[in-house]
Scaffold this motif. Structure first.
Motif, PDB file in Angstrom:
ATOM      1  N   GLY A 140       0.813  -1.211   0.000  1.00 47.80           N
ATOM      2  CA  GLY A 140       0.000   0.000   0.000  1.00 47.80           C
ATOM      3  C   GLY A 140       0.848   1.263   0.000  1.00 47.80           C
ATOM      4  N   LEU A 141       1.931   1.273   0.785  1.00 49.06           N
ATOM      5  CA  LEU A 141       2.825   2.431   0.844  1.00 49.06           C
ATOM      6  C   LEU A 141       3.555   2.631  -0.486  1.00 49.06           C
ATOM      7  CD1 LEU A 141       4.275   1.895   4.433  1.00 49.06           C
ATOM      8  CD2 LEU A 141       2.837   3.811   3.699  1.00 49.06           C
ATOM      9  N   THR A 142       3.939   1.517  -1.128  1.00 55.67           N
ATOM     10  CA  THR A 142       4.601   1.626  -2.429  1.00 55.67           C
ATOM     11  C   THR A 142       3.664   2.243  -3.459  1.00 55.67           C
ATOM     12  OG1 THR A 142       5.928  -0.330  -1.918  1.00 55.67           O
ATOM     13  CG2 THR A 142       5.818   0.341  -4.227  1.00 55.67           C
ATOM     14  N   PHE A 143       2.431   1.761  -3.491  1.00 60.54           N
ATOM     15  CA  PHE A 143       1.419   2.333  -4.386  1.00 60.54           C
ATOM     16  C   PHE A 143       1.261   3.829  -4.121  1.00 60.54           C
ATOM     17  CE2 PHE A 143      -3.087   3.654  -4.410  1.00 60.54           C
ATOM     18  CZ  PHE A 143      -3.321   3.670  -5.772  1.00 60.54           C
ATOM     19  N   ALA A 144       1.133   4.189  -2.854  1.00 59.28           N
ATOM     20  CA  ALA A 144       0.906   5.591  -2.503  1.00 59.28           C
ATOM     21  C   ALA A 144       2.101   6.462  -2.864  1.00 59.28           C
ATOM     22  CB  ALA A 144       0.604   5.699  -1.004  1.00 59.28           C
ATOM     23  N   ASN A 145       3.312   5.976  -2.605  1.00 61.10           N
ATOM     24  CA  ASN A 145       4.509   6.763  -2.915  1.00 61.10           C
ATOM     25  C   ASN A 145       4.621   7.060  -4.407  1.00 61.10           C
ATOM     26  OD1 ASN A 145       6.240   7.564  -0.671  1.00 61.10           O
ATOM     27  ND2 ASN A 145       6.385   5.389  -0.179  1.00 61.10           N
ATOM     28  N   LEU A 165      -3.398   7.537   1.699  1.00 58.89           N
ATOM     29  CA  LEU A 165      -3.685   6.916   0.398  1.00 58.89           C
ATOM     30  C   LEU A 165      -3.476   5.400   0.477  1.00 58.89           C
ATOM     31  CD1 LEU A 165      -4.523   7.291  -2.504  1.00 58.89           C
ATOM     32  CD2 LEU A 165      -2.135   7.767  -3.094  1.00 58.89           C
ATOM     33  N   ALA A 166      -2.449   4.958   1.195  1.00 60.45           N
ATOM     34  CA  ALA A 166      -2.233   3.519   1.376  1.00 60.45           C
ATOM     35  C   ALA A 166      -3.408   2.890   2.110  1.00 60.45           C
ATOM     36  CB  ALA A 166      -0.934   3.277   2.151  1.00 60.45           C
ATOM     37  N   ALA A 167      -3.918   3.579   3.132  1.00 61.09           N
ATOM     38  CA  ALA A 167      -5.067   3.066   3.883  1.00 61.09           C
ATOM     39  C   ALA A 167      -6.306   2.975   2.996  1.00 61.09           C
ATOM     40  CB  ALA A 167      -5.345   3.968   5.089  1.00 61.09           C
ATOM     41  N   ALA A 168      -6.509   3.984   2.147  1.00 66.05           N
ATOM     42  CA  ALA A 168      -7.658   3.968   1.239  1.00 66.05           C
ATOM     43  C   ALA A 168      -7.566   2.797   0.268  1.00 66.05           C
ATOM     44  CB  ALA A 168      -7.741   5.285   0.483  1.00 66.05           C
ATOM     45  N   ALA A 169      -6.358   2.509  -0.240  1.00 64.63           N
ATOM     46  CA  ALA A 169      -6.171   1.392  -1.174  1.00 64.63           C
ATOM     47  C   ALA A 169      -6.475   0.063  -0.491  1.00 64.63           C
ATOM     48  CB  ALA A 169      -4.740   1.392  -1.720  1.00 64.63           C
ATOM     49  N   ILE A 170      -5.995  -0.122   0.743  1.00 68.44           N
ATOM     50  CA  ILE A 170      -6.242  -1.366   1.476  1.00 68.44           C
ATOM     51  C   ILE A 170      -7.735  -1.550   1.733  1.00 68.44           C
ATOM     52  CG2 ILE A 170      -5.916  -2.495   3.724  1.00 68.44           C
ATOM     53  CD1 ILE A 170      -3.069  -1.301   3.739  1.00 68.44           C
ATOM     54  N   CYS A 171      -8.426  -0.478   2.130  1.00 72.85           N
ATOM     55  CA  CYS A 171      -9.864  -0.575   2.404  1.00 72.85           C
ATOM     56  C   CYS A 171     -10.647  -0.913   1.146  1.00 72.85           C
ATOM     57  CB  CYS A 171     -10.370   0.744   3.003  1.00 72.85           C
ATOM     58  SG  CYS A 171      -9.789   1.086   4.670  1.00 72.85           S
ATOM     59  N   PHE A 172     -10.320  -0.252   0.031  1.00 79.16           N
ATOM     60  CA  PHE A 172     -11.046  -0.506  -1.213  1.00 79.16           C
ATOM     61  C   PHE A 172     -10.855  -1.941  -1.695  1.00 79.16           C
ATOM     62  CE2 PHE A 172     -10.902  -0.704  -5.885  1.00 79.16           C
ATOM     63  CZ  PHE A 172     -12.237  -0.431  -6.158  1.00 79.16           C
ATOM     64  N   LEU A 173      -9.622  -2.437  -1.661  1.00 84.14           N
ATOM     65  CA  LEU A 173      -9.351  -3.787  -2.161  1.00 84.14           C
ATOM     66  C   LEU A 173      -9.888  -4.856  -1.214  1.00 84.14           C
ATOM     67  CD1 LEU A 173      -5.784  -3.256  -3.634  1.00 84.14           C
ATOM     68  CD2 LEU A 173      -7.921  -3.615  -4.881  1.00 84.14           C
ATOM     69  N   PRO A 319       5.541   6.189 -13.082  1.00 83.87           N
ATOM     70  CA  PRO A 319       4.754   6.118 -11.854  1.00 83.87           C
ATOM     71  C   PRO A 319       3.371   5.505 -12.061  1.00 83.87           C
ATOM     72  CG  PRO A 319       5.015   8.404 -12.572  1.00 83.87           C
ATOM     73  CD  PRO A 319       5.957   7.571 -13.380  1.00 83.87           C
ATOM     74  N   VAL A 320       2.769   5.722 -13.245  1.00 81.27           N
ATOM     75  CA  VAL A 320       1.444   5.140 -13.507  1.00 81.27           C
ATOM     76  C   VAL A 320       1.533   3.612 -13.539  1.00 81.27           C
ATOM     77  CG1 VAL A 320      -0.375   4.900 -15.234  1.00 81.27           C
ATOM     78  CG2 VAL A 320       0.543   7.159 -14.702  1.00 81.27           C
ATOM     79  N   CYS A 321       2.503   3.076 -14.296  1.00 86.70           N
ATOM     80  CA  CYS A 321       2.635   1.621 -14.413  1.00 86.70           C
ATOM     81  C   CYS A 321       3.023   0.975 -13.087  1.00 86.70           C
ATOM     82  CB  CYS A 321       3.677   1.278 -15.479  1.00 86.70           C
ATOM     83  SG  CYS A 321       3.155   1.616 -17.166  1.00 86.70           S
ATOM     84  N   VAL A 322       3.948   1.609 -12.356  1.00 84.63           N
ATOM     85  CA  VAL A 322       4.377   1.029 -11.077  1.00 84.63           C
ATOM     86  C   VAL A 322       3.246   1.073 -10.065  1.00 84.63           C
ATOM     87  CG1 VAL A 322       5.980   1.260  -9.147  1.00 84.63           C
ATOM     88  CG2 VAL A 322       6.799   1.563 -11.479  1.00 84.63           C
ATOM     89  N   ALA A 323       2.490   2.175 -10.032  1.00 84.71           N
ATOM     90  CA  ALA A 323       1.365   2.274  -9.100  1.00 84.71           C
ATOM     91  C   ALA A 323       0.325   1.192  -9.390  1.00 84.71           C
ATOM     92  CB  ALA A 323       0.732   3.659  -9.186  1.00 84.71           C
ATOM     93  N   MET A 324       0.017   0.974 -10.657  1.00 83.83           N
ATOM     94  CA  MET A 324      -0.937  -0.079 -11.021  1.00 83.83           C
ATOM     95  C   MET A 324      -0.394  -1.459 -10.658  1.00 83.83           C
ATOM     96  SD  MET A 324      -2.481   1.193 -14.689  1.00 83.83           S
ATOM     97  CE  MET A 324      -3.498  -0.276 -14.830  1.00 83.83           C
ATOM     98  N   LEU A 379       0.277   0.662   9.308  1.00 86.78           N
ATOM     99  CA  LEU A 379       0.612   1.936   8.682  1.00 86.78           C
ATOM    100  C   LEU A 379       1.006   2.996   9.710  1.00 86.78           C
ATOM    101  CD1 LEU A 379      -2.181   2.140   5.945  1.00 86.78           C
ATOM    102  CD2 LEU A 379       0.231   1.593   5.626  1.00 86.78           C
ATOM    103  N   CYS A 380       1.249   2.567  10.951  1.00 90.08           N
ATOM    104  CA  CYS A 380       1.735   3.498  11.969  1.00 90.08           C
ATOM    105  C   CYS A 380       3.109   4.040  11.588  1.00 90.08           C
ATOM    106  CB  CYS A 380       1.779   2.832  13.337  1.00 90.08           C
ATOM    107  SG  CYS A 380       2.882   1.406  13.428  1.00 90.08           S
ATOM    108  N   THR A 381       3.824   3.353  10.703  1.00 83.89           N
ATOM    109  CA  THR A 381       5.085   3.850  10.170  1.00 83.89           C
ATOM    110  C   THR A 381       5.047   3.783   8.655  1.00 83.89           C
ATOM    111  OG1 THR A 381       7.494   3.534  10.091  1.00 83.89           O
ATOM    112  CG2 THR A 381       6.135   1.553  10.323  1.00 83.89           C
ATOM    113  N   SER A 382       5.783   4.685   8.014  1.00 81.84           N
ATOM    114  CA  SER A 382       5.861   4.650   6.554  1.00 81.84           C
ATOM    115  C   SER A 382       7.258   4.236   6.097  1.00 81.84           C
ATOM    116  CB  SER A 382       5.513   6.036   5.966  1.00 81.84           C
ATOM    117  OG  SER A 382       6.402   7.025   6.471  1.00 81.84           O
ATOM    118  N   ASP A 383       8.099   3.754   7.010  1.00 82.91           N
ATOM    119  CA  ASP A 383       9.447   3.290   6.673  1.00 82.91           C
ATOM    120  C   ASP A 383       9.357   1.850   6.176  1.00 82.91           C
ATOM    121  OD1 ASP A 383      12.079   2.545   6.450  1.00 82.91           O
ATOM    122  OD2 ASP A 383      12.683   3.259   8.434  1.00 82.91           O
ATOM    123  N   VAL A 384       9.309   1.677   4.856  1.00 82.56           N
ATOM    124  CA  VAL A 384       9.089   0.344   4.296  1.00 82.56           C
ATOM    125  C   VAL A 384      10.268  -0.588   4.559  1.00 82.56           C
ATOM    126  CG1 VAL A 384       7.500   1.128   2.513  1.00 82.56           C
ATOM    127  CG2 VAL A 384       9.932   1.050   2.020  1.00 82.56           C
TER     128      VAL A 384
END
Length: 497
Positions: A140-145, A165-173, A319-324, A379-384
């Motif tokens: 989720g963090l990778t997608f958001a970044n 944004l990572a949280a929104a992606a996890i909730c939607f999926l 960024p579009v291809c990697v995010a997808m 997601l309490c941390t964003s350090d992947v």
């Protein structure tokens, strides 16, 4: 955790009569089907699931972590090749385990068969509290970044925006996987093109840059410069690489939904792993053909940095291809990992409320929602990179247990039907390498390793209180049944028939 075996209250079980249950197409199921998950995955879908998980986000973030700990360009490439080889050896062992024990749940089912309920519960405990939700958070963090980076090209991404944004992606999926598993599997075709597109752009651009001599990373003077020599540091360098290959065993979590698993499970593994290894090595050669080690280590999104340097006006493609790609990897990881939670609950090792299936969509909705909530906590941390070290240690430890179970079952159950039987060299080699990766980083990453061991240890009292202790007070049993009833009503779910 497990109740006393009494039926659910009459208001909860079943919510609807079996005749009222419909399939995802809206048709009534056959009388002998009942409320259970269907065998809908063939060889193509199985291969797509493995490729979808492995080639999700790791290859777009892990090269930085591997290079940082490996020290040199040459050794980082060796790490990538060895990680692919280790994954292939492990996958061969899992092909034997998956066809000899054709049950969903993967490692949980194998450890339970070999070593009993306590070690299996500890795997389940760590899977649901550490490496499954942590991997969801990383994806989720990778997608958001990658989505946010084009809006902040000259500064760091806002931390709160990335996590939201990572949280929104996890909730939607999580919702999408709860709604219909077939939508998710069909979307993998679209996401697969984005993965191939992103990696294709990286490889072609990088090889062109290598041909043109954009930098001298592969010169004899620089290729081995600063190579790590400390054993603990070398072991940690494998963690980011292993994370990128993570997912080769996830199809084993869905064995019961796989058509003809004796043939399709090993074939999907054998097709996927060599393909991924070749692509990953080429991608890393491409990264290093364009970017210097300093540029890679300072980049938050190395594929975007590569695109900015080489693609000119078309740099938005990266960024579009990697995010997808990351979005698709997160989707299929949520789908497969929820089956592990579901199977553990079905066996009585997790609360009964997690062993329920939605009556109309035939998906394990409560398990999906539970893992979604735990993923949000991560997601309490964003350090992947901290998350990768944290998850990779624990997962390597349990992969070692599963393969040790293969050897123990060879001795314990020599007559067990094994459609695939690998040479003993492979499980022994896998155990030795995993042992090195588990033991050596203890003094290099003491906090991450300590946190993983501590959470694993907390599973022991949880097992004795929740599973081993059978004569629980009536008020606790009543509370468990009431909670299960509430979850049934909220998710319109019943126990599998």
């Amino acid at each position: 955790m497990k109740d006393d075996g009494k039926p659910f209250p009459p208001t909860c079980q079943p919510l609807l009569p079996a005749s009222a249950v419909t399939s995802p197409d809206g048709d009534a199921p056959q009388q002998d089907e009942g409320v259970k998950m269907r065998k809908e995955l063939g060889l193509l879908e199985g291969t797509a699931i493995i490729l979808g998980i492995i080639m999700g986000s790791g290859i777009f973030i892990s090269p930085k972590g591997v290079l940082k700990d490996a020290g040199s360009v040459g050794f980082s490439l060796i790490v990538w090749v060895l990680c692919g080889l280790l994954s292939l050896i492990g996958a061969m062992c899992y092909a034997e385990l998956g066809t000899a024990i054709p049950l969903s749940g993967g490692d949980y089912a194998y450890i339970n068969r070999a070593f009993g309920p306590l070690p299996a519960f500890l795997f389940l405990w760590d899977a649901n509290l550490i490496f499954v939700p942590t991997t969801n958070a990383i994806m989720g963090l990778t997608f958001a970044n990658y989505v946010i980076k084009p809006f902040f090209p000259d500064c760091e991404n806002p931390d709160d925006a990335v996590r939201l944004l990572a949280a929104a992606a996890i909730c939607f999926l999580t919702f999408l996987n709860s709604y219909d598993v077939r939508i998710t599997t069909k979307l993998q075709d679209v996401f697969m093109f984005s993965k191939i597109g992103a990696l294709g752009i990286v490889v072609v651009t990088g090889l062109f840059a290598l041909y043109m001599g954009v930098n001298d990373n592969f010169s004899p003077e620089k290729v081995w410069q600063n190579t790590a020599t400390d054993p603990g540091q070398i072991a940690v360098s494998f963690y980011s690489g292993i994370f990128s290959y993570c997912g080769w065993n996830y199809l084993n979590f869905m064995t019961e939904e796989l058509k003809d698993p004796y043939r399709n499970l090993p074939r999907a593994i054998y097709i996927s792993l060599p393909l991924v290894t070749g692509i990953y090595v080429l991608a890393n050669v491409a990264y290093l053909g364009v970017l210097t080690p300093t540029e890679m280590l300072s980049s938050e999104a190395i594929a975007v940095t590569l695109g900015d340097k080489m693609l000119g006006m078309m740099n938005w493609l990266m960024p579009v291809c990697v995010a997808m790609s990351a979005f698709g990897g997160l989707s299929v990881h949520i789908m497969t990992s929820s089956r592990l939670c579901f199977v553990g609950a079905r066996q009585g090792h997790l609360p009964d409320m997690l062993a329920l299936i939605n009556i109309s969509k035939l998906t394990p909705a409560p398990s999906l929602i539970f893992l979604g909530i735990i993923s949000l906590v991560m997601l309490c941390t964003s350090d992947v990179y901290t998350l990768i070290d944290y998850a990779a240690f624990v997962e390597s430890m349990f992969l070692m247990w599963s393969v040790a179970g293969l050897l123990w079952l060879r001795y314990k159950e020599p007559d067990l039907h094994r459609p695939i039987k690998v040479s003993l060299f492979f499980p022994i080699a896998f155990l030795m390498i995993c042992g090195f990766l588990v033991i050596m980083p203890i003094y290099v990453r003491p906090y991450e390793v300590g946190a993983g061991l501590l959470i694993t240890a907390t599973g022991i009292p949880a097992y004795f209180i929740g599973i081993y202790w059978e004569n629980k007070p009536n008020w606790l049993k009543s509370l468990s049944r009431s909670a299960t009833c509430m979850v049934q009503k909220l998710t319109m779910a019943v126990k599998e028939e």
